[in-house]
Every structure is written in C-alpha cells, then in structure tokens.
Design a protein around this motif. Structure first.
Motif, mmCIF file in Angstrom:
data_model
loop_
_atom_site.group_PDB
_atom_site.id
_atom_site.type_symbol
_atom_site.label_atom_id
_atom_site.label_comp_id
_atom_site.label_asym_id
_atom_site.label_seq_id
_atom_site.Cartn_x
_atom_site.Cartn_y
_atom_site.Cartn_z
ATOM 1 N N ARG A 173 -33.535 39.179 -27.120
ATOM 2 C CA ARG A 173 -32.919 40.308 -26.424
ATOM 3 C C ARG A 173 -31.578 40.676 -27.054
ATOM 4 O O ARG A 173 -31.209 41.838 -27.141
ATOM 5 N N ARG A 174 -30.870 39.652 -27.519
ATOM 6 C CA ARG A 174 -29.569 39.907 -28.121
ATOM 7 C C ARG A 174 -29.706 40.699 -29.415
ATOM 8 O O ARG A 174 -28.921 41.608 -29.691
ATOM 9 N N MET A 175 -30.717 40.427 -30.230
ATOM 10 C CA MET A 175 -30.899 41.136 -31.494
ATOM 11 C C MET A 175 -31.279 42.603 -31.254
ATOM 12 O O MET A 175 -30.871 43.483 -32.018
ATOM 13 N N LYS A 176 -32.080 42.843 -30.206
ATOM 14 C CA LYS A 176 -32.389 44.245 -29.898
ATOM 15 C C LYS A 176 -31.111 45.017 -29.573
ATOM 16 O O LYS A 176 -30.913 46.155 -30.004
ATOM 17 N N PHE A 177 -30.238 44.380 -28.804
ATOM 18 C CA PHE A 177 -28.965 45.015 -28.469
ATOM 19 C C PHE A 177 -28.122 45.254 -29.718
ATOM 20 O O PHE A 177 -27.485 46.306 -29.870
ATOM 21 N N TYR A 178 -28.149 44.271 -30.646
ATOM 22 C CA TYR A 178 -27.392 44.414 -31.885
ATOM 23 C C TYR A 178 -27.913 45.572 -32.728
ATOM 24 O O TYR A 178 -27.130 46.338 -33.314
ATOM 25 N N TRP A 195 -27.266 50.552 -35.506
ATOM 26 C CA TRP A 195 -27.850 51.764 -36.080
ATOM 27 C C TRP A 195 -27.982 52.903 -35.064
ATOM 28 O O TRP A 195 -27.801 54.084 -35.420
ATOM 29 N N GLY A 196 -28.270 52.615 -33.844
ATOM 30 C CA GLY A 196 -28.461 53.671 -32.843
ATOM 31 C C GLY A 196 -27.177 54.435 -32.529
ATOM 32 O O GLY A 196 -27.164 55.674 -32.474
ATOM 33 N N LEU A 197 -26.079 53.685 -32.340
ATOM 34 C CA LEU A 197 -24.805 54.325 -32.019
ATOM 35 C C LEU A 197 -24.338 55.281 -33.121
ATOM 36 O O LEU A 197 -23.950 56.416 -32.829
ATOM 37 N N PRO A 198 -24.366 54.889 -34.423
ATOM 38 C CA PRO A 198 -23.968 55.830 -35.479
ATOM 39 C C PRO A 198 -24.838 57.087 -35.525
ATOM 40 O O PRO A 198 -24.323 58.195 -35.735
ATOM 41 N N VAL A 199 -26.146 56.917 -35.338
ATOM 42 C CA VAL A 199 -27.035 58.080 -35.366
ATOM 43 C C VAL A 199 -26.675 59.059 -34.257
ATOM 44 O O VAL A 199 -26.614 60.280 -34.453
ATOM 45 N N VAL A 200 -26.399 58.546 -33.061
ATOM 46 C CA VAL A 200 -26.030 59.410 -31.933
ATOM 47 C C VAL A 200 -24.721 60.133 -32.214
ATOM 48 O O VAL A 200 -24.590 61.350 -31.977
ATOM 49 N N ILE A 201 -23.711 59.412 -32.733
ATOM 50 C CA ILE A 201 -22.402 60.015 -33.005
ATOM 51 C C ILE A 201 -22.516 61.134 -34.036
ATOM 52 O O ILE A 201 -21.984 62.234 -33.858
ATOM 53 N N VAL A 202 -23.239 60.870 -35.130
ATOM 54 C CA VAL A 202 -23.387 61.877 -36.185
ATOM 55 C C VAL A 202 -24.170 63.082 -35.664
ATOM 56 O O VAL A 202 -23.827 64.242 -35.938
ATOM 57 N N ALA A 203 -25.245 62.849 -34.913
ATOM 58 C CA ALA A 203 -26.059 63.947 -34.385
ATOM 59 C C ALA A 203 -25.251 64.839 -33.440
ATOM 60 O O ALA A 203 -25.315 66.073 -33.521
ATOM 61 N N VAL A 204 -24.503 64.221 -32.544
ATOM 62 C CA VAL A 204 -23.694 65.005 -31.599
ATOM 63 C C VAL A 204 -22.620 65.805 -32.339
ATOM 64 O O VAL A 204 -22.357 66.978 -32.029
#
Length: 846
Positions: A712-717, A722-731
């Motif tokens: 579960r910890r690796m999924k969060f990592y 990768w998920g957070l940067p994609v969201v920031i760039v897209a927004v």
C-alpha cells in the motif's frame, strides 16, 4: 489685443500675462508703467478661471459677409430648401454699422402667401442701443433694445413656435425680450411658417426674391448664421454663441458653398474670436493702481512677464545660438521662421501653412546635420508646435491634410525627445520645466483631430517610434522611454521617496526614476473633457530591483511651461510585478510609474559564459553518473526494496530533466518544439522533486512507526511521485496556456504567475524534507550518543564530541542531495555570483 490673444502671445514667447501685483507694489508698479507711457487698463492673468477653458473653442475662422453702405443691390441668398417650420430658431454673429440710424433688415424669408413670412429688422435708437423686431406672417413685434451700437461683434438668436405664437430674442447669450401671441389671429391657432420659400440676408423682400430698397438694407458684417426647425434652449443658445453647432434639427448651417453672394458684397475669411462663458477679465488700472474688469474681447495693452532665471536662460540661448536649424528651415520653407524668440511676431497659421512648416521641420531634424539641438533651436521648435496646436480646422478642408499634420506633429515630437537632447532640455530647464510641456501640446493637438472621427471610422491611431496618440471615445497618448523619462526622473519625487543610503543584502539605493512610458488619458463628452477613474498597466523599462509606486503629473502653475510635479493623490498600486505595475487612479490625467531603483551586482559577459559552461558540464557529469547508477541498480542484481525502487524513479526523473535542460537552448528557434520542451521540463523536474519528497517520507517511515503495509505504501509513493506532477502540469496548461512559456528561453514564464506552478510545490517539498532531515539528525545523534556510552564508557570528552559531530555531519552530507535541499542555495544566487557557482556545483553532483 483681446485677453485671449494676449495670453496666447505671451505663452508662445514662453512668458505669462502680468499677475496681480502685491498691495505694497501697486503704486510703484503703476508709476513704472506710466514712465513707459502705458496708460489706462492692462490685462491681468486669470489664475483659476479663464485660462482653464479650452482655448481651441475661442478661435473660429469663418467666412464673413461685409455689407458696406446701404444700397438696393447688395444681398446674399441662402441656397437651401426650407421645410414648413412649426418652430424656428435663427442665430448669427454681427457687427452693426453705427453710421446710420435707419431701419435695417438682417434677414427676410418670403413665400408666395406672405412676403414678410419671417423677418428680423433693427435700428439704432437715440440712446445708442440697437433695437430688434421680429416679423412672422406679416405680424410685427415691438422694437426692443438688444445691445449697444459699439461697433463690436455681438451674437443674437430669435426663436418662434407655432403653439401660442411664443417668441424670444437673445443677445450675447441673454434673453432680452419674449412674449406670446405673435401671429395669433382671433380664436384660430397660428399657422406654421410655410416651407419652400426664399431666404435673403441683408435685404427686405418686397416681392418674392427681389424688389429691394436701400433704406431698409443692412449695413455691417454678419457671419455664422444658422437656422433650426425647433426652439433652442438657453443652454444650447449659449453653446451656439461659443461657436458650437447644434446638429439636431439644423435646417441651414453657415457655409460659403450654400450661399449665392451678389458681387458687390465682400466675402472675407476672418479669425473670429468666439465669446465664451467668461465674459469679463481682470485688468490693472495704471492711473489709480487698482483693479477692475473689462470685456475679454476688448483690445487692451498687455505685459508678458518672465521669471528672472527663465529670462536669463532665454537670453543666453539667443546669444549663443548659431541659428543653424532655423537657417536650414528658412531655405526650404515657404514661410520664414523668425530667429529671435523674443521679438518674433508669432502669427496664426492655417492648416496648409502648418502642414508645410512641420514637413520642413521634420525633414531638417531627420537630415542629421543638427544631431543635437541647440537651446534656441529647441525653443523655436516648441514655439512652432504651440502655433500648430492652435490651428483651426475649417469646414471643407481636406481631412487627409489634417491626418498628415497629426503624423508630422508626432514625428517632430519624437525627434526632439531623443536621448541626445537631454542636455538641451536641461539647459532651458527654467524656461520649460521639463518635456512634460510637450505632453500638454500633444493633448491640444489630439483635440484638433475630431473631424477625422466618423460613424465609419471610430478610432484614430498615429505612432512614430516612442510617441503616439489614439482617440476613440477617450484621448490616449503615450511617450516611450527616452529624454522625457530621463529629464522627469526625480522631478518632484524627492519628497515622496525618503533618502535611503543602502539596503541589506548588497543592494545599494541608486535613485528614483520614471521607469515606464508616460501616458496621458482624457475622456471626452461633446468635445468637453470629463474626469473618470482609470486602471492602467505599464511595463517597466528598468532592469534592476525596484519598488514601484503609481504617480500622476499635475501642473504647478497656469502655464504648462512652468512645469509640475509628481503626486500619488488618488492613485494606488493594484498589482506590482518585477516587469510591470497595475495602477488605479480615480481621475484621468498624465500617468507613469516611478521606481525606487536598487543596484544589483550585474554579471559580465565573461561571468555569464562561465556559468553557462559550468552548468552544461555539471549537467553532463550528473547525467552520466545517473545513467551508470541506474544501470547498476537494474543489471547488477541489487536486491529489490522500497528504497531501491524509489532511488530508480528519482534517478530516471532527474536524468530526463537534466538531458532536456542541456539541449533546451537548441529548441528556442522553434515555437512548438520549445513549448513541448518546456512542458516536459516542468513535468520531469516536478517528478524529480516529488520523488525527493518520497525519499523524505521513506526516511520518516524508518524513524516513526507507520501502520501501513509495504504494498500500500508503494502505491501511495507512485501516486505522489508521478501522479502529482502530471496533475500540476495539466492544470497549469489548462489555465495559462498562452502565458506558459518565457519569451527568451524554453522554460516557464517568470513574468507571470505561471512560475508558481513550479516554485510553490518545490518550496513545500523542501520545507517538508528539511523537517525530515532535522528529525533524522536528532535520532542519529541520540543513537550515536547511546552507542558511544555503551562501547566506550571511559572515553574522553573530546572523543565523545567528535563522535557526535560526525554523527551529525554524516546524515546531513548523505541526505542533502537525496532530499534536494541543495536547491535552497538558489534563493541566494541574486546576492553574489559566488552563490551561483556553489549552486551549480552542488546540483551538478546531486
């Protein structure tokens, strides 16, 4: 001269009309004038009222009809079809011939049904008053006094309406007579004035269009006759008196093309000085030493006054002048330019003469034979610009000439504001308090372009390099960075910005300067200026660290030549950025942004090249090391673990970012490629920092017990890395697509809020990782202290201190690059170039 021309004469010679002497000086001043054979009254300067009225309303060049002696042949026929008139107003300016007291017909309108259908007659009574009588449908009003027969110009209006037969006669803006019942026959209602008649100026028609008699003919001058098919209000009549034409319901407008002039009637073009709302101006009585008022249209002596320092500068400029510019102009111009700025009889210009003069002046200034203007040349140019700004545009004149005049005016203005003329402006600083006088002159010129605006052309834009003007429903002008700003910098601003010798951090206070273009804005309603709030956005032209404030310029005295000062009254800063400032002011005037400038340590070309080279080498070394490390993690068989996985993702993101950074310079030439590279750089650098955050969270999990399984910890990592940067760039792309890329490199635009889509998350990550590092160091030091006591309980104090120092330094040295904390050096780069070298070295070996 009359007050208006006297004031204009003084202004064009860089002087002012005489101001009111002090009480203690009145007697001696009166004696001084008498010793110079000045008697009677002399004009005084109006401090607050008259001069602030728009001068361009005063001068009115019009065709004037001159009726000489009374004859039965002189007449002027109006070539216009008149409709039926249930209501009518007729207005004109006239000069009455005082040589005769016989009845005179100003105008007569005849139709087949009534020869005396609509007529105005007058005569001079025994007391010297001109009396008027109105005739409608053959019915006669009484003769009533209107104005004195003094040979001066007077304005009159007559009105009549069918309802109740109400009529009125106005003279010089005041209603002198009015009544009802004119042409009311018994119980029947009055009829409208019949249409399709003949309108004759200067004669009484005894038959339709003819049979004139010399005894009832008009003798004098008449101009500006207009006829409306409605009754004008008192306010509208005042406007017409001031030479404004009310367009609504206008049946006949004064024009030479609409007149049939009998050959013995003289038609001349004259500069008519329109009366305005202010009828009396202040005068100084030389004999008594007191003050009184006289008609502003009266011709009186006047005195142009100079300040002593201004006069001395003018004298010096005149004596030291080589007259090179004036001489060159006079060889090309049809109308010579006077060389002496004191004694020159500054004549009024028409449109054609003004166009030719500015054409020659622009040509001479561009030739380059006089690259730097002499003081006298600058004053001569300003004298010419003052004349041109007062040119009256007449009906029927070619609008192409007017637009070309605007082009030349802006071009000449730009040429005298070139930076090489800064010293020249300074040399006449007592005569012309800075080039803001040019702003006022351009503002006058903008008002002359009104005839160019039509329903089909609602906008005028004229620009020449750093100076331009625009007029839609507002007047806008802008003056680019040059001698205007250089000469204005600090003018009147020392009281606003207090003396600041130095600032912390190696920043040294330099000066307060005009750091933007200067703009002038005014809102017009019916050609009259009205004030309104305005919001404006100005780009900075200063490349140092600045503190910006919004300012407006206001004149200190009634003459713009006397200069002014900057003020923050009514203005506030809305937004202040590094390269621009947004201001809000509660009224329209001349605006600019003043900047408090601090000197930053500027990098030389050699230093910039060294930094670029070190960056490229450092990124190359770091990229190679990252690739080798990634291969080792993947191929050598390093046991799989959370730490290994996190390290590999961090290595991949950082390597991709540095590879793009090294070759981003090659993408600047292609806009699409540069945009793509910028987006990828944003994504991979954000991913690198996100994995640095994961590194910190992983360390924290080793220090504090976390109730979460490894899977579960690796999924969060992964979501964080990768998920957070994609969201920031897209927004960011979705909200700021057009402002995303910087102008001169393939990176985020630092001049807008887009840069915070990178800086904001990075600062947050560095703050979290700093806290993690501190916690890890505390645990490490505590553990080292306990282990030291267990293994070597009898060790000396020095050894224990050394062990603790090493226990502190080791995690810091190891974790600083892993957690990205070396990027904190970037905050200190602007303070010294040494920090720039440290930043590059530390991050190159991250």
């Amino acid at each position: 001269l009359d007050w208006w021309h006297a004031d204009k004469y003084c202004e064009r010679h860089f002087a002012q009309l005489l101001f009111e002497p002090q009480d203690s000086e009145q007697a001696s001043f009166s004696k001084l004038l008498q010793s110079h054979h000045v008697r009677g009254s002399v004009w005084l300067n109006e401090r607050d009222g008259v001069l602030h009225k728009p001068k361009w309303r005063r001068d009115h060049v019009v065709p004037v009809l001159v009726f000489g002696d009374k004859t039965d042949t002189k007449y002027v026929k109006v070539l216009s079809d008149f409709p039926a008139l249930p209501a009518v107003t007729a207005c004109a300016h006239l000069q009455w011939d005082t040589r005769t007291q016989e009845i005179a017909t100003i105008f007569s309108y005849a139709v087949p049904a009534f020869i005396n259908e609509f007529q105005l007659r007058g005569f001079v009574d025994e007391e010297g008053f001109v009396r008027f009588a109105l005739i409608v449908h053959g019915h006669h009003s009484p003769y009533l006094p209107m104005f004195r027969a003094d040979g001066q110009w007077h304005h009159f209006c007559v009105t009549w309406q069918q309802e109740n037969g109400t009529w009125a006669i106005y003279a010089d803006g005041k209603r002198r007579a009015s009544a009802s019942g004119l042409c009311a026959v018994g119980p029947s209602a009055p009829q409208a004035i019949y249409g399709q008649g003949t309108f004759i100026i200067g004669q009484d028609q005894d038959s339709l269009g003819g049979t004139f008699g010399d005894k009832e003919s008009f003798s004098g001058n008449i101009t500006d006759l207009h006829v409306w098919q409605k009754v004008l209000s008192a306010e509208q009549i005042e406007k017409v008196r001031s030479c404004w034409v009310v367009e609504q319901d206008l049946v006949f407008g004064w024009s030479s093309n609409a007149l049939e002039v009998e050959r013995t009637v003289q038609e001349v073009t004259a500069q008519f000085l329109c009366p305005g709302p202010v009828e009396e101006c202040r005068v100084f009585e030389v004999g008594s030493g007191g003050f009184s008022y006289a008609s502003c249209l009266q011709s009186l002596p006047f005195i142009c006054c100079y300040r002593k320092d201004a006069y001395q500068q003018l004298k010096k400029a005149q004596l030291e002048s080589s007259h090179l510019l004036v001489g060159r102009m006079n060889t090309l111009a049809e109308r010579p330019i006077p060389e002496n700025i004191f004694t020159s009889d500054v004549q009024d210009m028409n449109l054609s003469v003004a166009l030719g003069a500015l054409d020659v002046l622009a040509t001479v200034l561009k030739e380059g034979q006089t690259p730097v203007l002499e003081s006298s040349d600058l004053l001569t140019v300003l004298q010419l610009l003052k004349q041109v700004s007062d040119v009256e545009v007449q009906e029927g004149e070619e609008l192409e000439m007017l637009e070309q005049l605007g082009q030349y005016y802006v071009e000449v203005t730009e040429l005298i504001l070139e930076e090489q003329n800064i010293e020249t402006w300074s040399s006449v600083s007592q005569v012309i308090r800075g080039p803001m006088a040019v702003v006022e002159l351009c503002d006058r010129m903008v008002s002359q372009l009104a005839p160019l605006l039509t329903p089909g052309r609602t906008k005028i834009t004229i620009q020449h390099r750093n100076v331009g003007l625009r007029r839609v429903t507002v007047k806008n002008m802008w003056f680019g960075y040059g001698s205007l700003q250089r000469c204005l910098s600090g003018a009147g601003s020392s009281d606003v910005f207090q003396d600041v010798a130095t600032s912390d951090g190696g920043q040294k206070y330099l000066s307060t300067t005009v750091g933007t273009a200067v703009i002038s804005s005014a809102l017009l309603s019916d050609y009259q200026e009205i004030s309104t709030s305005v919001r404006y956005h100005l780009q900075h032209r200063v490349q140092w660290m600045v503190i910006s404030m919004c300012f407006l310029w206001f004149w200190l005295h009634v003459s713009p030549d006397a200069g002014g000062m900057w003020s923050t009254a009514g203005c506030s800063v809305v937004t202040s950025l590094l390269d621009s400032t947004v201001c809000f002011c509660n009224h329209t005037t001349n605006f600019a942004v003043l900047l408090q400038v601090y000197e930053m340590q500027q990098r030389t070309t050699k230093e910039k090249l060294t930094l670029q080279t070190l960056t490229f080498i450092g990124c190359g070394v770091s990229f190679c090391a990252l690739i080798v490390t990634f291969i080792l993690f993947s191929a050598v068989g390093v046991p799989k673990s959370e730490r290994t996985t996190v390290h590999k993702n961090l290595i991949f993101a950082l390597a991709a970012a540095e590879a793009l950074l090294m070759f981003s310079e090659l993408a600047k030439s292609n806009q699409a490629v540069c945009f793509t590279v910028t987006a990828c750089l944003h994504l991979f650098f954000m991913a690198a920092f996100s994995w640095m955050l994961v590194e910190g969270l992983l360390l924290w999990s080793k220090v504090v017990a976390v109730n979460m399984s490894e899977g579960r910890r690796m999924k969060f990592y992964y979501v964080t890395g990768w998920g957070l940067p994609v969201v920031i760039v897209a927004v960011t792309l979705a909200t700021s697509f057009n402002k995303y890329v910087a102008d001169n490199r393939c990176w985020l635009n630092v001049q807008t809020n887009v840069i915070w889509a990178f800086v904001g998350p990075v600062l947050f990550i560095l703050a979290v990782n700093t806290f993690v590092l501190l916690r890890v160091v505390m645990v490490t030091v505590s553990s080292a202290r306990r282990r030291s006591k267990m293994l070597t309980p009898n060790s000396s104090l020095e050894n224990q201190i050394g062990i603790q120092i090493w226990a502190t330094a080791k995690p810091i040295l190891v974790l600083l690059p892993v957690l990205g904390l070396t990027w904190l050096c970037g905050v200190l780069v602007h303070l010294s170039i040494i920090w720039a070298y440290v930043f590059i070295v530390l991050n190159s070996f991250q």
